[in-house]
Scaffold this motif. Structure first.
Motif, PDB file in Angstrom:
ATOM      1  N   ASN A   1     -22.624 -14.990 -36.227  1.00 27.25           N
ATOM      2  CA  ASN A   1     -22.895 -15.292 -34.822  1.00 27.25           C
ATOM      3  C   ASN A   1     -22.020 -14.407 -33.945  1.00 27.25           C
ATOM      4  O   ASN A   1     -20.875 -14.089 -34.300  1.00 27.25           O
ATOM      5  CB  ASN A   1     -22.634 -16.769 -34.509  1.00 27.25           C
ATOM      6  N   ILE A   2     -22.567 -13.980 -32.820  1.00 24.95           N
ATOM      7  CA  ILE A   2     -21.825 -13.116 -31.909  1.00 24.95           C
ATOM      8  C   ILE A   2     -21.855 -13.718 -30.511  1.00 24.95           C
ATOM      9  O   ILE A   2     -22.751 -14.491 -30.165  1.00 24.95           O
ATOM     10  CB  ILE A   2     -22.396 -11.682 -31.879  1.00 24.95           C
ATOM     11  N   SER A   3     -20.859 -13.343 -29.724  1.00 24.31           N
ATOM     12  CA  SER A   3     -20.708 -13.866 -28.370  1.00 24.31           C
ATOM     13  C   SER A   3     -20.756 -12.716 -27.370  1.00 24.31           C
ATOM     14  O   SER A   3     -20.742 -11.534 -27.740  1.00 24.31           O
ATOM     15  CB  SER A   3     -19.373 -14.603 -28.240  1.00 24.31           C
ATOM     16  N   VAL A   4     -20.783 -13.054 -26.095  1.00 27.08           N
ATOM     17  CA  VAL A   4     -20.726 -12.032 -25.049  1.00 27.08           C
ATOM     18  C   VAL A   4     -19.420 -11.255 -25.154  1.00 27.08           C
ATOM     19  O   VAL A   4     -19.381 -10.035 -24.962  1.00 27.08           O
ATOM     20  CB  VAL A   4     -20.871 -12.678 -23.656  1.00 27.08           C
ATOM     21  N   ALA A   5     -18.333 -11.955 -25.476  1.00 24.62           N
ATOM     22  CA  ALA A   5     -17.043 -11.279 -25.635  1.00 24.62           C
ATOM     23  C   ALA A   5     -17.096 -10.252 -26.760  1.00 24.62           C
ATOM     24  O   ALA A   5     -16.472  -9.184 -26.667  1.00 24.62           O
ATOM     25  CB  ALA A   5     -15.947 -12.308 -25.907  1.00 24.62           C
ATOM     26  N   ASP A   6     -17.837 -10.561 -27.820  1.00 25.56           N
ATOM     27  CA  ASP A   6     -17.998  -9.594 -28.908  1.00 25.56           C
ATOM     28  C   ASP A   6     -18.756  -8.360 -28.428  1.00 25.56           C
ATOM     29  O   ASP A   6     -18.405  -7.225 -28.765  1.00 25.56           O
ATOM     30  CB  ASP A   6     -18.753 -10.232 -30.078  1.00 25.56           C
ATOM     31  N   VAL A   7     -19.805  -8.579 -27.649  1.00 20.26           N
ATOM     32  CA  VAL A   7     -20.622  -7.460 -27.162  1.00 20.26           C
ATOM     33  C   VAL A   7     -19.824  -6.569 -26.220  1.00 20.26           C
ATOM     34  O   VAL A   7     -19.964  -5.340 -26.235  1.00 20.26           O
ATOM     35  CB  VAL A   7     -21.890  -7.988 -26.463  1.00 20.26           C
ATOM     36  N   THR A   8     -18.978  -7.160 -25.400  1.00 20.91           N
ATOM     37  CA  THR A   8     -18.227  -6.386 -24.408  1.00 20.91           C
ATOM     38  C   THR A   8     -16.895  -5.867 -24.938  1.00 20.91           C
ATOM     39  O   THR A   8     -16.141  -5.230 -24.194  1.00 20.91           O
ATOM     40  CB  THR A   8     -17.979  -7.240 -23.151  1.00 20.91           C
ATOM     41  N   ASN A   9     -16.595  -6.110 -26.197  1.00 19.37           N
ATOM     42  CA  ASN A   9     -15.382  -5.580 -26.818  1.00 19.37           C
ATOM     43  C   ASN A   9     -15.450  -4.049 -26.825  1.00 19.37           C
ATOM     44  O   ASN A   9     -16.378  -3.470 -27.396  1.00 19.37           O
ATOM     45  CB  ASN A   9     -15.276  -6.116 -28.249  1.00 19.37           C
ATOM     46  N   PRO A  10     -14.490  -3.347 -26.213  1.00 12.51           N
ATOM     47  CA  PRO A  10     -14.554  -1.879 -26.138  1.00 12.51           C
ATOM     48  C   PRO A  10     -14.641  -1.202 -27.509  1.00 12.51           C
ATOM     49  O   PRO A  10     -15.337  -0.190 -27.654  1.00 12.51           O
ATOM     50  CB  PRO A  10     -13.259  -1.506 -25.412  1.00 12.51           C
ATOM     51  N   ASP A  11     -13.936  -1.742 -28.507  1.00 12.82           N
ATOM     52  CA  ASP A  11     -13.990  -1.134 -29.839  1.00 12.82           C
ATOM     53  C   ASP A  11     -15.393  -1.243 -30.437  1.00 12.82           C
ATOM     54  O   ASP A  11     -15.896  -0.293 -31.049  1.00 12.82           O
ATOM     55  CB  ASP A  11     -12.974  -1.803 -30.766  1.00 12.82           C
TER      56      ASP A  11
ATOM     57  N   PRO B   1     -28.784 -15.583 -31.172  1.00 14.67           N
ATOM     58  CA  PRO B   1     -27.869 -15.446 -30.032  1.00 14.67           C
ATOM     59  C   PRO B   1     -28.449 -16.119 -28.797  1.00 14.67           C
ATOM     60  O   PRO B   1     -29.670 -16.212 -28.634  1.00 14.67           O
ATOM     61  CB  PRO B   1     -27.774 -13.927 -29.835  1.00 14.67           C
ATOM     62  N   ASP B   2     -27.567 -16.576 -27.922  1.00 17.31           N
ATOM     63  CA  ASP B   2     -28.072 -17.194 -26.705  1.00 17.31           C
ATOM     64  C   ASP B   2     -28.499 -16.112 -25.710  1.00 17.31           C
ATOM     65  O   ASP B   2     -28.313 -14.914 -25.928  1.00 17.31           O
ATOM     66  CB  ASP B   2     -27.044 -18.155 -26.098  1.00 17.31           C
ATOM     67  N   ARG B   3     -29.074 -16.552 -24.620  1.00 20.94           N
ATOM     68  CA  ARG B   3     -29.663 -15.635 -23.649  1.00 20.94           C
ATOM     69  C   ARG B   3     -28.629 -14.671 -23.075  1.00 20.94           C
ATOM     70  O   ARG B   3     -28.907 -13.484 -22.871  1.00 20.94           O
ATOM     71  CB  ARG B   3     -30.314 -16.450 -22.527  1.00 20.94           C
ATOM     72  N   ASP B   4     -27.420 -15.145 -22.821  1.00 16.83           N
ATOM     73  CA  ASP B   4     -26.388 -14.287 -22.239  1.00 16.83           C
ATOM     74  C   ASP B   4     -26.014 -13.145 -23.182  1.00 16.83           C
ATOM     75  O   ASP B   4     -25.774 -12.015 -22.737  1.00 16.83           O
ATOM     76  CB  ASP B   4     -25.143 -15.114 -21.901  1.00 16.83           C
ATOM     77  N   VAL B   5     -25.959 -13.427 -24.480  1.00 22.16           N
ATOM     78  CA  VAL B   5     -25.631 -12.390 -25.460  1.00 22.16           C
ATOM     79  C   VAL B   5     -26.730 -11.332 -25.500  1.00 22.16           C
ATOM     80  O   VAL B   5     -26.454 -10.121 -25.496  1.00 22.16           O
ATOM     81  CB  VAL B   5     -25.434 -13.007 -26.859  1.00 22.16           C
ATOM     82  N   LEU B   6     -27.974 -11.770 -25.523  1.00 23.33           N
ATOM     83  CA  LEU B   6     -29.090 -10.824 -25.575  1.00 23.33           C
ATOM     84  C   LEU B   6     -29.151  -9.980 -24.304  1.00 23.33           C
ATOM     85  O   LEU B   6     -29.405  -8.767 -24.363  1.00 23.33           O
ATOM     86  CB  LEU B   6     -30.400 -11.581 -25.775  1.00 23.33           C
ATOM     87  N   GLN B   7     -28.897 -10.599 -23.169  1.00 23.27           N
ATOM     88  CA  GLN B   7     -28.893  -9.837 -21.923  1.00 23.27           C
ATOM     89  C   GLN B   7     -27.761  -8.820 -21.905  1.00 23.27           C
ATOM     90  O   GLN B   7     -27.926  -7.702 -21.397  1.00 23.27           O
ATOM     91  CB  GLN B   7     -28.773 -10.786 -20.730  1.00 23.27           C
ATOM     92  N   ALA B   8     -26.606  -9.192 -22.466  1.00 24.09           N
ATOM     93  CA  ALA B   8     -25.480  -8.258 -22.522  1.00 24.09           C
ATOM     94  C   ALA B   8     -25.816  -7.059 -23.404  1.00 24.09           C
ATOM     95  O   ALA B   8     -25.504  -5.908 -23.058  1.00 24.09           O
ATOM     96  CB  ALA B   8     -24.233  -8.978 -23.044  1.00 24.09           C
ATOM     97  N   LEU B   9     -26.469  -7.299 -24.537  1.00 25.55           N
ATOM     98  CA  LEU B   9     -26.860  -6.198 -25.415  1.00 25.55           C
ATOM     99  C   LEU B   9     -27.883  -5.284 -24.740  1.00 25.55           C
ATOM    100  O   LEU B   9     -27.789  -4.052 -24.827  1.00 25.55           O
ATOM    101  CB  LEU B   9     -27.436  -6.747 -26.722  1.00 25.55           C
ATOM    102  N   LEU B  10     -28.848  -5.883 -24.068  1.00 22.79           N
ATOM    103  CA  LEU B  10     -29.861  -5.078 -23.387  1.00 22.79           C
ATOM    104  C   LEU B  10     -29.251  -4.273 -22.245  1.00 22.79           C
ATOM    105  O   LEU B  10     -29.619  -3.113 -22.025  1.00 22.79           O
ATOM    106  CB  LEU B  10     -30.982  -5.976 -22.863  1.00 22.79           C
ATOM    107  N   ARG B  11     -28.322  -4.879 -21.526  1.00 23.08           N
ATOM    108  CA  ARG B  11     -27.665  -4.157 -20.433  1.00 23.08           C
ATOM    109  C   ARG B  11     -26.841  -3.003 -20.986  1.00 23.08           C
ATOM    110  O   ARG B  11     -26.832  -1.903 -20.417  1.00 23.08           O
ATOM    111  CB  ARG B  11     -26.777  -5.115 -19.634  1.00 23.08           C
ATOM    112  N   TRP B  12     -26.156  -3.244 -22.105  1.00 23.17           N
ATOM    113  CA  TRP B  12     -25.400  -2.163 -22.742  1.00 23.17           C
ATOM    114  C   TRP B  12     -26.340  -1.032 -23.148  1.00 23.17           C
ATOM    115  O   TRP B  12     -26.040   0.146 -22.939  1.00 23.17           O
ATOM    116  CB  TRP B  12     -24.657  -2.693 -23.975  1.00 23.17           C
ATOM    117  N   PHE B  13     -27.485  -1.389 -23.710  1.00 20.97           N
ATOM    118  CA  PHE B  13     -28.462  -0.375 -24.120  1.00 20.97           C
ATOM    119  C   PHE B  13     -28.932   0.440 -22.917  1.00 20.97           C
ATOM    120  O   PHE B  13     -29.006   1.669 -22.974  1.00 20.97           O
ATOM    121  CB  PHE B  13     -29.653  -1.053 -24.796  1.00 20.97           C
ATOM    122  N   ASP B  14     -29.231  -0.234 -21.819  1.00 19.57           N
ATOM    123  CA  ASP B  14     -29.706   0.461 -20.623  1.00 19.57           C
ATOM    124  C   ASP B  14     -28.670   1.461 -20.107  1.00 19.57           C
ATOM    125  O   ASP B  14     -29.010   2.565 -19.674  1.00 19.57           O
ATOM    126  CB  ASP B  14     -30.032  -0.546 -19.517  1.00 19.57           C
ATOM    127  N   LEU B  15     -27.397   1.077 -20.159  1.00 25.69           N
ATOM    128  CA  LEU B  15     -26.337   1.914 -19.595  1.00 25.69           C
ATOM    129  C   LEU B  15     -25.882   3.028 -20.531  1.00 25.69           C
ATOM    130  O   LEU B  15     -25.388   4.064 -20.069  1.00 25.69           O
ATOM    131  CB  LEU B  15     -25.127   1.046 -19.229  1.00 25.69           C
TER     132      LEU B  15
END
Length: 245
Positions: free
Chosen positions: A69-79, A227-241
């Motif tokens: 399982n992953i969280s928004v904090a995991d997605v936004t981890n710089p490493d 993953p919950d909606r916030d995690v998926l949105q964070a991944l998609l936003r990362w992909f877009d950027l």
């Protein structure tokens, strides 16, 4: 084959192997492959067009953190973002722009890419085309943390619906879960929910392509949690950027 070259160098084909292949400055010769293959090209569908691309990033994150399982904090981890950007940097305009990567793979072969993740049902639907068109055999491997897609059937009950409509919906649910319909679903590469229906039968695509690595029984013990909606949105936003631009 490409899979054999990676397995000989790294021992197994997983997301960490694919990451290291993606950043190999010497290309395939550094990985033990043919120089004519050039550099490693990752194949994942565009996550804005096909949920398989999003599933690939979720599975990669699971292996990076070695947890289901992953969280928004995991997605936004710089490493992690650095690692994922290196991985996704090997996606080409051909291998990552399409919503129909499995179909493209069947039509265009290894010019699309060398390896990656696609929805199992999409791949099974195109395995015959891939096998017939290209001499280098496709090797299928499953990630450590498999992303499962369940398709829930919902019945709306409220003042907008009548009892007859509700009963019709329930009858349709029974029809979808019936053995004949579930058998047809298997033919399309979908795993049945009816326990009386097996994918491990002679006419099943899961059996037909077993030698390529298709696994009739995939354990759910290490399945990625949805993953919950916030995690998926964070991944998609990362992909877009970081990738889509």
């Amino acid at each position: 084959t490409r899979a054999r070259a990676l397995e000989q160098k790294f021992g197994a084909v997983d997301w960490k192997t694919i990451h290291d292949a993606a950043i190999a400055a010497g290309g395939w010769p550094e990985l033990g492959g043919d120089a004519a293959w050039g550099f490693f090209k990752l194949v994942v569908p565009n996550p804005r067009k096909n949920v398989g691309g999003l599933a690939a990033m979720v599975a990669a994150a699971g292996e990076y953190y070695d947890k289901p399982n992953i969280s928004v904090a995991d997605v936004t981890n710089p490493d992690f973002q650095k690692w994922l950007k290196e991985l996704m940097g090997s996606v080409t305009a051909i291998s990552g722009a399409s919503a129909y990567t499995a179909e493209d793979f069947a039509l265009l072969g290894y010019s699309v890419g060398d390896g990656g993740q696609m929805l199992e049902s999409d791949l099974l639907a195109n395995m015959a085309g891939i096998a017939n068109r290209w001499q280098d055999p496709l090797a299928v491997r499953y990630p450590k943390y498999v992303t499962w897609f369940d398709f829930p059937f919902s019945v709306w009950i409220g003042p907008e619906t009548s009892a007859a409509e509700k009963n019709a919906a329930l009858d349709f649910q029974k029809y979808l879960l019936s053995q004949p319909v579930q058998d047809k679903a298997v033919n399309y590469g979908l795993r049945p929910v009816n326990a009386e229906v097996s994918v491990d039968r002679p006419d099943s695509p899961f059996t037909r392509w077993k030698d390529a690595g298709i696994t009739p029984v995939v354990q759910r013990t290490s399945a990625m949690r949805s993953p919950d909606r916030d995690v998926l949105q964070a991944l998609l936003r990362w992909f877009d950027l970081n990738v889509a631009q």
